[in-house]
Design an enzyme around this catalytic site. Sequence first.
Site, mmCIF file in Angstrom:
data_model
loop_
_atom_site.group_PDB
_atom_site.id
_atom_site.type_symbol
_atom_site.label_atom_id
_atom_site.label_comp_id
_atom_site.label_asym_id
_atom_site.label_seq_id
_atom_site.Cartn_x
_atom_site.Cartn_y
_atom_site.Cartn_z
ATOM 1 N N LEU A 14 0.865 -1.180 0.000
ATOM 2 C CA LEU A 14 0.000 0.000 0.000
ATOM 3 C C LEU A 14 0.904 1.234 0.000
ATOM 4 C CD1 LEU A 14 -2.954 0.604 -0.119
ATOM 5 C CD2 LEU A 14 -3.017 0.669 2.349
ATOM 6 N N HIS A 15 1.554 1.468 -1.136
ATOM 7 C CA HIS A 15 2.524 2.537 -1.283
ATOM 8 C C HIS A 15 2.233 3.330 -2.545
ATOM 9 C CE1 HIS A 15 6.334 4.592 -0.856
ATOM 10 N NE2 HIS A 15 6.639 4.252 -2.090
ATOM 11 N N ALA A 16 2.464 4.618 -2.500
ATOM 12 C CA ALA A 16 2.339 5.536 -3.638
ATOM 13 C C ALA A 16 1.025 5.379 -4.406
ATOM 14 C CB ALA A 16 3.547 5.428 -4.538
ATOM 15 N N ARG A 17 1.077 4.848 -5.613
ATOM 16 C CA ARG A 17 -0.114 4.790 -6.467
ATOM 17 C C ARG A 17 -1.254 3.965 -5.863
ATOM 18 N NH1 ARG A 17 -0.547 1.177 -10.351
ATOM 19 N NH2 ARG A 17 -2.499 1.238 -11.453
ATOM 20 N N PRO A 18 -0.997 2.753 -5.368
ATOM 21 C CA PRO A 18 -2.093 1.995 -4.760
ATOM 22 C C PRO A 18 -2.692 2.716 -3.542
ATOM 23 C CG PRO A 18 -0.263 0.540 -5.228
ATOM 24 C CD PRO A 18 0.216 1.937 -5.477
#
Length: 87
Positions: A14-18
């Site tokens: 669950l990093h940046a884009r997601p």
Amino acid sequence: MPEIKVKVASLVGLHARPASQFVKAAAKHAGPVSIARPGADPVDARSMLSVLSLAIGHGEEVVISADGDGADATLAELAELMSTVDS
């Protein structure tokens, strides 16, 4: 408050884009929405910094909670997003 447990499918966690996609979807809900690791304190799912601070990795389980009108639909949408997000 209804809640659902779901595993994060994104290869980057669950990093940046997601995380951005998740926060935008959570922000559409009128009531409070939170996310947490099982057994940990929840954070506001509509806050990008709060979501990123969890440092959720690929395959980890999270607990998503929502309250208010349409909470069940919001949880279903967020669970679907978490289980199908590309890296």
